[in-house]
Each structure stands twice: as structure tokens, then as C-alpha cells.
Design a protein around this motif. Structure first.
Motif, PDB file in Angstrom:
ATOM      1  N   LEU A  40       0.864  -1.181   0.000  1.00  0.00           N
ATOM      2  CA  LEU A  40       0.000   0.000   0.000  1.00  0.00           C
ATOM      3  C   LEU A  40       0.898   1.228   0.000  1.00  0.00           C
ATOM      4  CD1 LEU A  40      -2.616  -1.279   2.602  1.00  0.00           C
ATOM      5  CD2 LEU A  40      -3.031  -0.878   0.169  1.00  0.00           C
ATOM      6  N   GLY A  41       0.921   1.934  -1.115  1.00  0.00           N
ATOM      7  CA  GLY A  41       1.805   3.096  -1.259  1.00  0.00           C
ATOM      8  C   GLY A  41       1.541   4.129  -0.173  1.00  0.00           C
ATOM      9  N   GLY A  42       2.571   4.894   0.102  1.00  0.00           N
ATOM     10  CA  GLY A  42       2.488   5.893   1.166  1.00  0.00           C
ATOM     11  C   GLY A  42       1.383   6.925   0.942  1.00  0.00           C
ATOM     12  N   ALA A  43       0.906   7.036  -0.303  1.00  0.00           N
ATOM     13  CA  ALA A  43      -0.168   8.006  -0.584  1.00  0.00           C
ATOM     14  C   ALA A  43      -1.438   7.665   0.188  1.00  0.00           C
ATOM     15  CB  ALA A  43      -0.452   8.038  -2.086  1.00  0.00           C
ATOM     16  N   ALA A  75       3.235  -1.310   4.232  1.00  0.00           N
ATOM     17  CA  ALA A  75       2.879   0.117   4.154  1.00  0.00           C
ATOM     18  C   ALA A  75       4.072   0.948   3.685  1.00  0.00           C
ATOM     19  CB  ALA A  75       2.420   0.606   5.529  1.00  0.00           C
ATOM     20  N   GLY A  76       3.824   1.842   2.740  1.00  0.00           N
ATOM     21  CA  GLY A  76       4.856   2.786   2.304  1.00  0.00           C
ATOM     22  C   GLY A  76       4.937   3.973   3.248  1.00  0.00           C
ATOM     23  N   GLY A  77       5.932   4.804   3.029  1.00  0.00           N
ATOM     24  CA  GLY A  77       6.171   5.932   3.942  1.00  0.00           C
ATOM     25  C   GLY A  77       5.530   7.225   3.486  1.00  0.00           C
ATOM     26  N   CYS A 110      19.017   8.482   7.240  1.00  0.00           N
ATOM     27  CA  CYS A 110      17.769   8.953   6.615  1.00  0.00           C
ATOM     28  C   CYS A 110      16.864   7.764   6.306  1.00  0.00           C
ATOM     29  CB  CYS A 110      18.066   9.725   5.338  1.00  0.00           C
ATOM     30  SG  CYS A 110      18.946  11.267   5.635  1.00  0.00           S
ATOM     31  N   ASP A 111      17.460   6.682   5.779  1.00  0.00           N
ATOM     32  CA  ASP A 111      16.674   5.477   5.495  1.00  0.00           C
ATOM     33  C   ASP A 111      16.039   4.932   6.786  1.00  0.00           C
ATOM     34  OD1 ASP A 111      16.986   5.181   2.709  1.00  0.00           O
ATOM     35  OD2 ASP A 111      18.813   3.992   2.894  1.00  0.00           O
ATOM     36  N   LEU A 112      16.838   4.894   7.857  1.00  0.00           N
ATOM     37  CA  LEU A 112      16.302   4.357   9.122  1.00  0.00           C
ATOM     38  C   LEU A 112      15.116   5.187   9.605  1.00  0.00           C
ATOM     39  CD1 LEU A 112      19.677   3.428  10.887  1.00  0.00           C
ATOM     40  CD2 LEU A 112      17.866   1.827  10.205  1.00  0.00           C
ATOM     41  N   ILE A 149       8.869   5.697   9.848  1.00  0.00           N
ATOM     42  CA  ILE A 149       7.579   6.244   9.395  1.00  0.00           C
ATOM     43  C   ILE A 149       6.743   5.143   8.727  1.00  0.00           C
ATOM     44  CG2 ILE A 149       6.442   7.983   7.942  1.00  0.00           C
ATOM     45  CD1 ILE A 149       8.039   9.290  10.179  1.00  0.00           C
ATOM     46  N   THR A 150       7.398   4.279   7.925  1.00  0.00           N
ATOM     47  CA  THR A 150       6.626   3.193   7.289  1.00  0.00           C
ATOM     48  C   THR A 150       6.032   2.285   8.363  1.00  0.00           C
ATOM     49  OG1 THR A 150       8.542   1.718   7.049  1.00  0.00           O
ATOM     50  CG2 THR A 150       8.074   3.178   5.203  1.00  0.00           C
ATOM     51  N   ARG A 151       6.779   2.079   9.435  1.00  0.00           N
ATOM     52  CA  ARG A 151       6.254   1.226  10.516  1.00  0.00           C
ATOM     53  C   ARG A 151       5.105   1.903  11.246  1.00  0.00           C
ATOM     54  NH1 ARG A 151      11.972  -1.436  12.658  1.00  0.00           N
ATOM     55  NH2 ARG A 151      12.000  -3.070  11.064  1.00  0.00           N
ATOM     56  N   GLY A 153       6.296  -2.655   7.746  1.00  0.00           N
ATOM     57  CA  GLY A 153       6.845  -1.449   7.134  1.00  0.00           C
ATOM     58  C   GLY A 153       8.189  -1.833   6.535  1.00  0.00           C
ATOM     59  N   GLY A 154       9.168  -0.942   6.676  1.00  0.00           N
ATOM     60  CA  GLY A 154      10.484  -1.202   6.104  1.00  0.00           C
ATOM     61  C   GLY A 154      11.281  -2.177   6.945  1.00  0.00           C
ATOM     62  N   LEU A 155      12.388  -2.659   6.351  1.00  0.00           N
ATOM     63  CA  LEU A 155      13.236  -3.628   7.046  1.00  0.00           C
ATOM     64  C   LEU A 155      14.640  -3.105   7.291  1.00  0.00           C
ATOM     65  CD1 LEU A 155      12.265  -6.993   5.288  1.00  0.00           C
ATOM     66  CD2 LEU A 155      11.615  -6.208   7.572  1.00  0.00           C
ATOM     67  N   GLN A 156      15.315  -2.647   6.236  1.00  0.00           N
ATOM     68  CA  GLN A 156      16.712  -2.223   6.394  1.00  0.00           C
ATOM     69  C   GLN A 156      17.046  -1.135   5.380  1.00  0.00           C
ATOM     70  OE1 GLN A 156      18.181  -6.065   5.652  1.00  0.00           O
ATOM     71  NE2 GLN A 156      18.393  -5.750   3.477  1.00  0.00           N
ATOM     72  N   PRO A 157      18.094  -0.321   5.685  1.00  0.00           N
ATOM     73  CA  PRO A 157      18.454   0.772   4.768  1.00  0.00           C
ATOM     74  C   PRO A 157      18.854   0.278   3.380  1.00  0.00           C
ATOM     75  CG  PRO A 157      19.499   1.079   6.901  1.00  0.00           C
ATOM     76  CD  PRO A 157      18.899  -0.301   6.914  1.00  0.00           C
ATOM     77  N   GLY A 158      18.810   1.191   2.422  1.00  0.00           N
ATOM     78  CA  GLY A 158      19.293   0.900   1.077  1.00  0.00           C
ATOM     79  C   GLY A 158      18.249   0.315   0.146  1.00  0.00           C
ATOM     80  N   GLN A 159      17.011   0.290   0.582  1.00  0.00           N
ATOM     81  CA  GLN A 159      15.943  -0.275  -0.251  1.00  0.00           C
ATOM     82  C   GLN A 159      14.648   0.459   0.090  1.00  0.00           C
ATOM     83  OE1 GLN A 159      16.058  -4.342   1.372  1.00  0.00           O
ATOM     84  NE2 GLN A 159      14.186  -3.891   2.495  1.00  0.00           N
ATOM     85  N   SER A 160      13.569   0.097  -0.601  1.00  0.00           N
ATOM     86  CA  SER A 160      12.275   0.697  -0.286  1.00  0.00           C
ATOM     87  C   SER A 160      11.326  -0.399   0.190  1.00  0.00           C
ATOM     88  CB  SER A 160      11.693   1.391  -1.523  1.00  0.00           C
ATOM     89  OG  SER A 160      11.126   0.430  -2.385  1.00  0.00           O
ATOM     90  N   THR A 161      10.117  -0.003   0.535  1.00  0.00           N
ATOM     91  CA  THR A 161       9.143  -1.012   0.971  1.00  0.00           C
ATOM     92  C   THR A 161       8.703  -1.899  -0.198  1.00  0.00           C
ATOM     93  OG1 THR A 161       7.435   0.679   0.780  1.00  0.00           O
ATOM     94  CG2 THR A 161       8.238   0.196   2.999  1.00  0.00           C
ATOM     95  N   ASN A 162       9.007  -1.490  -1.436  1.00  0.00           N
ATOM     96  CA  ASN A 162       8.714  -2.393  -2.559  1.00  0.00           C
ATOM     97  C   ASN A 162       9.582  -3.642  -2.463  1.00  0.00           C
ATOM     98  OD1 ASN A 162       6.712  -0.902  -3.963  1.00  0.00           O
ATOM     99  ND2 ASN A 162       8.308   0.556  -4.508  1.00  0.00           N
ATOM    100  N   ALA A 163      10.826  -3.466  -2.034  1.00  0.00           N
ATOM    101  CA  ALA A 163      11.693  -4.635  -1.840  1.00  0.00           C
ATOM    102  C   ALA A 163      11.132  -5.512  -0.723  1.00  0.00           C
ATOM    103  CB  ALA A 163      13.123  -4.189  -1.527  1.00  0.00           C
ATOM    104  N   VAL A 164      10.648  -4.878   0.345  1.00  0.00           N
ATOM    105  CA  VAL A 164      10.050  -5.649   1.444  1.00  0.00           C
ATOM    106  C   VAL A 164       8.880  -6.487   0.909  1.00  0.00           C
ATOM    107  CG1 VAL A 164       8.835  -5.496   3.661  1.00  0.00           C
ATOM    108  CG2 VAL A 164      10.700  -3.889   3.145  1.00  0.00           C
ATOM    109  N   ALA A 165       8.055  -5.846   0.079  1.00  0.00           N
ATOM    110  CA  ALA A 165       6.866  -6.544  -0.443  1.00  0.00           C
ATOM    111  C   ALA A 165       7.267  -7.741  -1.311  1.00  0.00           C
ATOM    112  CB  ALA A 165       5.995  -5.569  -1.226  1.00  0.00           C
ATOM    113  N   PHE A 212      18.372   7.057  -3.280  1.00  0.00           N
ATOM    114  CA  PHE A 212      18.572   7.903  -2.110  1.00  0.00           C
ATOM    115  C   PHE A 212      17.385   7.706  -1.176  1.00  0.00           C
ATOM    116  CE2 PHE A 212      21.031  10.669  -5.067  1.00  0.00           C
ATOM    117  CZ  PHE A 212      22.225  10.656  -4.358  1.00  0.00           C
ATOM    118  N   ALA A 213      17.613   7.922   0.106  1.00  0.00           N
ATOM    119  CA  ALA A 213      16.510   7.824   1.059  1.00  0.00           C
ATOM    120  C   ALA A 213      15.352   8.697   0.572  1.00  0.00           C
ATOM    121  CB  ALA A 213      16.978   8.290   2.435  1.00  0.00           C
ATOM    122  N   GLY A 214      14.146   8.130   0.662  1.00  0.00           N
ATOM    123  CA  GLY A 214      12.945   8.890   0.316  1.00  0.00           C
ATOM    124  C   GLY A 214      12.727   9.060  -1.167  1.00  0.00           C
ATOM    125  N   ARG A 215      13.638   8.533  -2.000  1.00  0.00           N
ATOM    126  CA  ARG A 215      13.508   8.792  -3.439  1.00  0.00           C
ATOM    127  C   ARG A 215      13.609   7.550  -4.297  1.00  0.00           C
ATOM    128  NH1 ARG A 215      17.798  13.291  -4.059  1.00  0.00           N
ATOM    129  NH2 ARG A 215      17.131  14.704  -2.411  1.00  0.00           N
TER     130      ARG A 215
END
Ligand code: UTP
Length: 226
Positions: free
Chosen positions: A7-10, A42-44, A65-67, A72-74, A112-124, A177-180
Motif C-alpha cells: 500500500l503506497g504511502g499516498a 505500508a509505504g512511507g 535517513c533510510d532508518l 515512518i513506514t512502521r 513497514g520497512g526492514l533495512q536501509p538501502g531499499q524501499s518497501t517495494n523490496a520488502v513486499a 537515495f533515502a525517500g527517493r
């Protein structure tokens, strides 16, 4: 049947709307009540980007920044978990370990997220792989993948299918980059590719769309592997 829905952060926006979140949880409960299992990631969204930008201006490096984004995703995932209260039992997970057992035992797991360097799409994608999900539905604020950004060019065309190779090309061209993280981050695409996870991009705006996509309706954009 097992499904994973990103579910995107939107969905949460800057000022999360309880009725929108409740509406989503109530609709998805119908799927779980039919003896199915669901992992929701959940996205951020905007709040993740706001916090990340503030931290960056304060001098934080990208991992910090990723952390912050992960927190926020959590928080967004926790709003979802609360929205399921009274509908069905939902639990939250902070790692992939035991995710298959958790979803089998509880019906709904929020992450939510798991670890830096990726997005919640990777988690999904990882959640879909480890739970052997039948489908991964990626719900965002657009109704699929377009030839160009439809918010910038109204003549952009919706793609009915997209090859995983093209997704990788787009992911590699995007900024990490974090957030992008755009559309999908490279890790997310590599996981899709190695396990050929059936994946569809649809709009977040109507929970019924998400239910239809889970049930296999041809809509939005389907990822193809051959
Ligand atoms: P998102 O996955 O929400 O990124 O995570 P996004 O691109 O903003 O996606 P949407 O549009 O909300 O769905 C927010 C930020 O949290 C960090 C990243 O910095 C990401 O940009 N994050 C998230 C991680 O570092 N690791 C994760 O596993 C997840």
C-alpha cells in the motif's frame, strides 16, 4: 490463497485520514474472511520524505535517513493494524523470519520497512517470495505503469504489461537515495526476477480495485517474465 499487497504511502498522506484507512481495512477483511492470508506492506509517503529531508539538512548520512524512513513506514503499518481491530486479528512483523507462520496463524500481517538501502517495494517482494504468495499487488497513487510520468505528461499511456527487464532498466536509472526510490528499487526487481512473482500495479484509490487484482482481474499493469 496467500497475497501480498504493497500500500503506497499516498494512502496515509501527510495527515492520515482514519476513514480512508478503515475503509481499506474493511474491504481487505472480506478477502481474509474467505479463508485467505494477506501480508500488507505500508509505504512511507510524504511524511517519510518530510522527515528524511529534515534529517538530511541536519547533516545525517543516507543510512540514517533510510532508518528514519523505516520508522515512518512502521508507523503507517501500525495505523493499518489498528484499523483491522474489530474486523479481524492483524499482527505486525519487523522481519521476514517466521513471516510464513505468522500469516498462516493470524490471517493478516502488517509490515513497514526492514533495512536501509531499499524501499518497501523490496520488502513486499521478499514477503511475497518467502510466503509463496500467489500474487503481489502494488497499489500506488497511479493506476499502473505509464510510458512516462502521467502527472508530468497527460498524454502518457498506461502499459497493460511490462517486462521485468524493462523494470530493471527503470530501477537502475532511478536514484537510490533515502525517500527517493522510484517505481521499484533494484533489489525489488531482482527478487521478482528470480522468483517470477506474479505482480500487478494498480491504483490505491479504490480498495475494490485491490480486491479485484488479488483475485486475478486483468487491470492496471502486469509484470511479465518471458
Ligand atoms: P517507501 O518504500 O515508502 O519509499 O519508504 P517511497 O518511495 O516513499 O514509497 P511510497 O511512495 O511511500 O510507497 C520510505 C523510505 O524509507 C526508507 C527509504 O529511505 C524509503 O525511501 N526505507 C524503507 C528503507 O530504507 N528500507 C526499507 O526497507 C523501507
Amino acid at each position: 490463497m496467500k497475497a501480498v499487497v504493497k500500500l503506497g504511502g499516498a494512502l496515509f498522506g501527510r495527515d492520515p485520514d482514519p476513514s480512508t484507512i478503515k475503509h481499506m481495512a474493511s474491504a481487505l477483511t472480506r478477502f481474509v474472511d474467505e479463508n485467505n492470508q494477506l501480508v500488507l506492506v505500508a509505504g512511507g509517503g510524504e511524511n517519510a520524505r518530510t522527515y528524511i529531508n529534515a534529517a538530511r539538512k541536519l547533516g545525517a548520512e543516507e543510512s540514517t535517513c533510510d532508518l528514519l524512513g523505516i520508522q515512518i513506514t512502521r508507523a503507517n503499518a501500525e495505523l493499518l493494524r489498528v484499523a483491522f481491530e474489530g474486523e479481524t486479528a492483524a499482527v505486525s512483523a519487523r522481519s521476514l523470519t517466521r513471516l510464513p507462520e505468522l500469516v498462516r496463524a493470524n490471517g493478516v500481517v502488517v509490515m513497514g520497512g526492514l533495512q536501509p538501502g531499499q524501499s518497501t517495494n523490496a520488502v513486499a517482494t521478499l514477503a511475497a517470495e518467502i510466503t509463496r504468495a500467489k500474487i503481489l499487488v502494488n497499489a500506488t497513487d497511479v493506476d499502473g505503469v505509464y510510458t512516462e510520468d502521467p502527472k508530468k505528461n497527460p498524454r502518457a499511456k498506461l502499459l497493460r504489461t511490462i517486462h521485468v527487464g524493462k523494470l530493471l532498466e527503470l530501477a537502475m536509472a532511478g536514484r537510490v537515495f533515502a525517500g527517493r526510490y522510484e517505481l521499484l528499487d533494484p533489489l525489488a526487481v531482482k527478487i521478482l526476477e528470480r522468483s517470477r512473482i506474479p505482480t500487478r500495479f494498480v491504483s490505491l484509490s479504490n480498495p475494490e480495485n485491490i480486491l479485484d487484482a488479488i483475485k486475478g482481474k486483468d487491470m492496471g499493469t502486469l509484470v511479465v517474465y518471458d
